[in-house]
Design an enzyme around this catalytic site. Structure first.
Site, PDB file in Angstrom:
ATOM      1  N   LYS A 130     -18.100  80.770  15.821  1.00  0.00           N
ATOM      2  CA  LYS A 130     -17.800  81.521  17.060  1.00  0.00           C
ATOM      3  C   LYS A 130     -18.584  80.890  18.189  1.00  0.00           C
ATOM      4  O   LYS A 130     -19.635  80.294  17.956  1.00  0.00           O
ATOM      5  CB  LYS A 130     -18.227  82.992  16.907  1.00  0.00           C
ATOM      6  CG  LYS A 130     -17.546  83.923  17.881  1.00  0.00           C
ATOM      7  CD  LYS A 130     -16.198  84.357  17.368  1.00  0.00           C
ATOM      8  CE  LYS A 130     -15.398  85.114  18.382  1.00  0.00           C
ATOM      9  NZ  LYS A 130     -14.186  85.704  17.780  1.00  0.00           N
ATOM     10  N   ASP A 170     -10.771  84.473  22.593  1.00  0.00           N
ATOM     11  CA  ASP A 170     -11.340  85.792  22.275  1.00  0.00           C
ATOM     12  C   ASP A 170     -11.423  86.495  23.637  1.00  0.00           C
ATOM     13  O   ASP A 170     -10.678  86.121  24.561  1.00  0.00           O
ATOM     14  CB  ASP A 170     -12.712  85.647  21.601  1.00  0.00           C
ATOM     15  CG  ASP A 170     -13.210  86.958  20.969  1.00  0.00           C
ATOM     16  OD1 ASP A 170     -12.759  87.286  19.857  1.00  0.00           O
ATOM     17  OD2 ASP A 170     -14.023  87.672  21.598  1.00  0.00           O
TER      18      ASP A 170
HETATM   19  P1  NDP Z   1      -9.037  90.305  26.180  1.00  0.00           P
HETATM   20  O1  NDP Z   1     -10.048  89.641  27.039  1.00  0.00           O
HETATM   21  O2  NDP Z   1      -7.634  89.866  26.254  1.00  0.00           O
HETATM   22  O3  NDP Z   1      -9.065  91.886  26.422  1.00  0.00           O
HETATM   23  C1  NDP Z   1     -10.234  92.608  26.225  1.00  0.00           C
HETATM   24  C2  NDP Z   1      -9.954  94.060  26.572  1.00  0.00           C
HETATM   25  O4  NDP Z   1     -11.069  94.840  26.174  1.00  0.00           O
HETATM   26  C3  NDP Z   1      -9.753  94.303  28.046  1.00  0.00           C
HETATM   27  O5  NDP Z   1      -8.928  95.395  28.228  1.00  0.00           O
HETATM   28  C4  NDP Z   1     -11.182  94.600  28.509  1.00  0.00           C
HETATM   29  O6  NDP Z   1     -11.233  95.358  29.701  1.00  0.00           O
HETATM   30  C5  NDP Z   1     -11.700  95.399  27.340  1.00  0.00           C
HETATM   31  N1  NDP Z   1     -13.141  95.210  27.240  1.00  0.00           N
HETATM   32  C6  NDP Z   1     -13.800  94.059  27.053  1.00  0.00           C
HETATM   33  N2  NDP Z   1     -15.124  94.246  27.064  1.00  0.00           N
HETATM   34  C7  NDP Z   1     -15.300  95.550  27.269  1.00  0.00           C
HETATM   35  C8  NDP Z   1     -16.440  96.361  27.365  1.00  0.00           C
HETATM   36  N3  NDP Z   1     -17.687  95.843  27.270  1.00  0.00           N
HETATM   37  N4  NDP Z   1     -16.244  97.678  27.551  1.00  0.00           N
HETATM   38  C9  NDP Z   1     -14.995  98.186  27.651  1.00  0.00           C
HETATM   39  N5  NDP Z   1     -13.871  97.469  27.573  1.00  0.00           N
HETATM   40  C10 NDP Z   1     -14.031  96.170  27.379  1.00  0.00           C
HETATM   41  O7  NDP Z   1      -9.613  90.163  24.682  1.00  0.00           O
HETATM   42  P2  NDP Z   1      -8.823  90.307  23.304  1.00  0.00           P
HETATM   43  O8  NDP Z   1      -7.763  91.334  23.413  1.00  0.00           O
HETATM   44  O9  NDP Z   1      -8.486  88.950  22.848  1.00  0.00           O
HETATM   45  O10 NDP Z   1      -9.989  90.838  22.339  1.00  0.00           O
HETATM   46  C11 NDP Z   1     -10.223  92.223  22.117  1.00  0.00           C
HETATM   47  C12 NDP Z   1     -11.023  92.405  20.840  1.00  0.00           C
HETATM   48  O11 NDP Z   1     -10.280  91.860  19.738  1.00  0.00           O
HETATM   49  C13 NDP Z   1     -12.375  91.707  20.778  1.00  0.00           C
HETATM   50  O12 NDP Z   1     -13.260  92.473  19.980  1.00  0.00           O
HETATM   51  C14 NDP Z   1     -12.070  90.390  20.057  1.00  0.00           C
HETATM   52  O13 NDP Z   1     -13.213  89.849  19.442  1.00  0.00           O
HETATM   53  C15 NDP Z   1     -11.061  90.908  19.043  1.00  0.00           C
HETATM   54  N6  NDP Z   1     -10.193  89.916  18.446  1.00  0.00           N
HETATM   55  C16 NDP Z   1      -9.420  89.086  19.216  1.00  0.00           C
HETATM   56  C17 NDP Z   1      -8.568  88.188  18.617  1.00  0.00           C
HETATM   57  C18 NDP Z   1      -7.653  87.320  19.409  1.00  0.00           C
HETATM   58  O14 NDP Z   1      -6.860  86.594  18.796  1.00  0.00           O
HETATM   59  N7  NDP Z   1      -7.672  87.349  20.730  1.00  0.00           N
HETATM   60  C19 NDP Z   1      -8.512  88.043  17.155  1.00  0.00           C
HETATM   61  C20 NDP Z   1      -9.295  89.016  16.439  1.00  0.00           C
HETATM   62  C21 NDP Z   1     -10.111  89.891  17.077  1.00  0.00           C
HETATM   63  P3  NDP Z   1     -11.545  94.604  31.085  1.00  0.00           P
HETATM   64  O15 NDP Z   1     -10.285  93.879  31.433  1.00  0.00           O
HETATM   65  O16 NDP Z   1     -11.891  95.689  32.040  1.00  0.00           O
HETATM   66  O17 NDP Z   1     -12.691  93.690  30.812  1.00  0.00           O
HETATM   67  O1  2IT Z   2     -12.041  87.166  16.220  1.00  0.00           O
HETATM   68  C1  2IT Z   2     -11.105  86.378  15.920  1.00  0.00           C
HETATM   69  O2  2IT Z   2     -10.658  86.309  14.777  1.00  0.00           O
HETATM   70  C2  2IT Z   2     -10.532  85.561  16.996  1.00  0.00           C
HETATM   71  N1  2IT Z   2     -10.950  85.695  18.149  1.00  0.00           N
HETATM   72  C3  2IT Z   2      -9.486  84.540  16.681  1.00  0.00           C
HETATM   73  C4  2IT Z   2     -10.106  83.268  16.149  1.00  0.00           C
HETATM   74  C5  2IT Z   2      -9.155  82.120  15.969  1.00  0.00           C
HETATM   75  O3  2IT Z   2      -9.675  81.047  15.626  1.00  0.00           O
HETATM   76  O4  2IT Z   2      -7.941  82.254  16.142  1.00  0.00           O
END
Ligand code: NDP
Ligand code: 2IT
Length: 453
Positions: A130, A170
Site C-alpha cells: 500500500k 484508493d
Molecule cells: P474515493 O476517494 O472514491 O471516495 C471516498 C469516499 O469516502 C468519499 O465519499 C469521501 O468523502 C469519503 N471519505 C473519505 N475519507 C473520509 C473521512 N475521513 N471521513 C468521512 N468520509 C470520508 O475512495 P474509494 O471509494 O476508492 O474508497 C473508499 C473505501 O474503500 C476506502 O476505505 C478504501 O480503502 C476502500 N477500498 C477501495 C477500493 C478501490 O478499488 N477503490 C478497493 C477496496 C477497498 P469526501 O469526498 O468528502 O472526501
Molecule cells: O484496498 C484495496 O484493495 C484497493 N484499494 C485496491 C487495490 C488494487 O491493487 O486494486
C-alpha cells in the site's frame, strides 16, 4: 475469539506496542488478525516453529520520500510519499495508493497488512502493499494534481514494476491520477507495461475494474444472504461514502432490486426516503467524478432528499436491513452499531477497509448480525486488478461479461473459503475468522516454502 488464548494474544500485542504504540490503526488491524490466528497457530505448531506471525507483521520494505511540486502560483509545495512493500510471498506487491491529508505510516501499514490477506483470498498471485501521500487533491486544479502525480511517480518509479510492485487507486486516487502517474512512469522508464492497475480503457485498463469493488461487495453480501435462503431484492440498505466504492455498490443494489436509502461524504449524509434511483446515481457520478462537487449539492437538484450535515449514514431515520460502509476506516463505532441494530439491521458488509471499530464488530457478533470484514467483502477491486494484470501480460482484453463472470466466481470462492475456515459447530459462519485463516494459511505456507527471507 477464544478466552483460552487471551494471554498469548495480549502478550503478542504488548510486544507489538513496545515498538510501535503510536501506530494505532496498524495495531488495530494486527489485533483483529492475531485474535483468530493465534488460536489456530496453537493447533498448528508448524507456524509457531517458523515464527510466521512475528515475520508477517513486519513489512519487507518501507519507502518514505519527499514529493516536491509547484502549485499554480509557482510556489514550491512539499508532501510526503510512501510505499509499504509488506509481503511478497505469493506474488508481486499489490495494493492501492491513497491521497488524503490523514495519510501516515500507521494507516498505510494497516492497509498494507490487510492487503496481504485480502489478496491471498482472491486466489490470484498477488502479495500485499500500500502507499500514498498526505497530499489533498480536493480544491487543486488538474494541472496541480498532474504535477504532484508526476513528482510522486518520479521517485516511486525506482521501486515498482510489473513483476515487482503494482499500485492502483484508493481514496483520492482514481482514473485521473492513475493516468498522470502512468504517463510519468512510461516517460521515465520508456516502457509501456502493466505497472499500475485501474488504467483507462484505451491504454491497458480492464473493463469492470472501476465497478469491481462496489459490485464485488454486493455480490459477497448476496452470497451471505443466499446461504440463509434470502437475497437482496426488496431490502433497505444504508450505504456510506459517495466515491468509487459507494457509487458502484449503489449501482449493483439497484440492479438486484434493493433500495438504497443513504450515501455520504465527509460533510454529511443524504437520506432518500424513496430510495436512490438510477437517475440520482447518474447525477451523483457526474457531481463527484466530473464536477468534483459536494454531496450537499444533490438536495438542490432533488428536494425530496434530505442532507444531514455533520452526521453519518447510520443515523438514517427509518429501518434498514443491510448496512454497507464504503467511506473510510473507523467510520462506524459501537454507538452506530447499536443504532443500526435498533433499526433492524441483519447484515453488515464492509465495502471500505476496516470501517467498523472492533467494538462495533463485537456488538454485531453478540447480536447475531451477519458481518463481512473488508478483506473478504471488498476484495473484488484488487481481484479485478489481478485480472487487469493478466490481460496486460496476455496483451489481450476480455469482454465486460467475461470479467464480470470472473469477478462473481472469485467473490463466491472467497465466500466459500470463509465458510470453510469460519463455520462453527452450530453452522453459523464467523466471516472474520474465516477470512483471516483462509488468507493466512496460503501466505504462511508460502513463507515456509521459501525459507527465512
Ligand atoms: P474515493 O476517494 O472514491 O471516495 C471516498 C469516499 O469516502 C468519499 O465519499 C469521501 O468523502 C469519503 N471519505 C473519505 N475519507 C473520509 C473521512 N475521513 N471521513 C468521512 N468520509 C470520508 O475512495 P474509494 O471509494 O476508492 O474508497 C473508499 C473505501 O474503500 C476506502 O476505505 C478504501 O480503502 C476502500 N477500498 C477501495 C477500493 C478501490 O478499488 N477503490 C478497493 C477496496 C477497498 P469526501 O469526498 O468528502 O472526501
Ligand atoms: O484496498 C484495496 O484493495 C484497493 N484499494 C485496491 C487495490 C488494487 O491493487 O486494486
Amino acid at each position: 475469539m477464544s478466552d483460552k488464548y487471551q494471554d498469548r494474544i495480549d502478550a503478542f500485542m504488548e510486544k507489538m506496542k513496545a515498538t510501535g504504540a503510536h501506530e494505532v490503526e496498524f495495531l488495530q488491524a494486527v489485533e483483529e488478525v492475531a485474535e483468530t490466528v493465534i488460536p489456530f497457530i496453537a493447533e498448528h505448531p508448524i507456524y509457531e516453529e517458523h515464527n510466521i506471525l512475528e515475520r508477517i507483521v513486519e513489512p519487507e520494505r518501507t519507502i518514505i520520500f519527499r514529493v516536491p511540486w509547484l502549485d499554480d502560483n509557482n510556489k514550491a509545495r512539499i508532501n510526503r510519499g510512501y510505499r509499504v512493500e509488506f509481503n511478497s510471498a505469493i506474488g508481486p506487491y499489490k495494493g492501492g495508493l491513497r491521497f488524503h491529508p490523514s495519510v501516515n505510516l500507521s494507516i498505510l501499514k494497516f492497509l498494507g497488512f490487510e492487503q496481504i490477506f485480502k489478496n491471498s483470498l482472491t486466489t490470484l498471485p498477488m502479495g500485499g502493499g500500500k502507499g500514498g501521500s498526505d497530499f489533498d487533491p480536493k480544491g487543486k486544479s488538474d494541472a496541480e494534481v498532474m504535477r504532484f502525480c508526476q513528482s510522486f511517480m518520479t521517485e516511486l518509479s525506482r521501486h515498482i514494476g510489473p513483476d515487482t510492485d503494482v499500485p492502483a487507486g484508493d481514496i483520492g486516487v482514481g482514473g485521473r491520477e492513475i493516468g498522470y502517474m502512468f504517463g510519468q512512469y512510461k516517460r521515465i522508464r520508456n516502457e509501456f507495461t502493466g505497472v499500475l492497475t485501474g488504467k483507462g480503457r484505451n491504454w491497458g485498463g480492464s473493463l469492470i475494474r472501476p465497478e469491481a469493488t462496489g459490485y464485488g461487495a454486493i455480490y459477497f453480501i448476496q452470497n451471505m444472504l443466499e446461504r440463509e435462503g434470502d437475497n437482496i431484492r426488496g431490502k433497505s440498505i444504508a450505504i456510506s461514502g459517495s466515491g468509487n466504492v459507494a457509487q458502484f455498490a449503489i449501482e449493483k443494489v439497484l440492479q438486484l432490486g434493493g433500495k438504497v436509502l443513504t450515501c455520504s461524504d465527509s460533510q454529511g449524509y443524504i437520506f432518500a426516503p424513496d430510495g436512490i434511483h438510477s437517475e440520482h446515481l447518474d447525477f451523483l457520478k457526474e457531481l463527484k467524478n466530473v464536477k468534483r462537487g459536494r454531496l450537499s449539492e444533490m438536495v438542490q437538484a432533488y428536494p425530496d432528499m434530505q442532507f444531514f450535515e455533520g452526521e453519518r449514514s447510520w443515523n438514517v431515520p427509518t429501518n434498514v436491513d443491510i448496512a454497507v460502509p464504503c467511506a473510510t476506516q473507523n467510520e462506524l463505532n459501537e454507538e452506530d452499531a447499536k443504532k443500526l441494530i435498533d433499526k433492524g439491521v441483519k447484515v453488515v458488509g464492509e465495502g471500505a477497509n476496516m470501517p467498523c471499530t472492533p467494538e462495533a464488530v463485537e456488538c454485531f457478533y453478540q447480536n447475531n448480525i451477519i458481518f463481512a470484514p473488508g478483506k473478504a467483502a471488498n476484495a473484488g477491486g484488487v481481484a479485478t486488478s489481478g485480472l487487469e494484470m493478466s490481460q496486460n501480460s496476455l496483451r489481450m482484453s476480455w469482454t465486460r461479461e467475461e470479467v464480470d463472470d470472473k469477478l462473481k466466481a472469485i467473490m463466491a470462492d472467497i465466500h466459500q473459503q470463509c465458510v470453510k475456515y469460519g463455520r462453527g459447530d452450530d453452522g453459523k459462519v464467523d466471516y472474520v475468522k474465516g477470512a483471516n485463516l483462509a488468507g493466512f494459511v496460503k501466505v504462511a505456507d508460502s513463507m515456509i516454502d521459501q525459507g527465512v527471507v
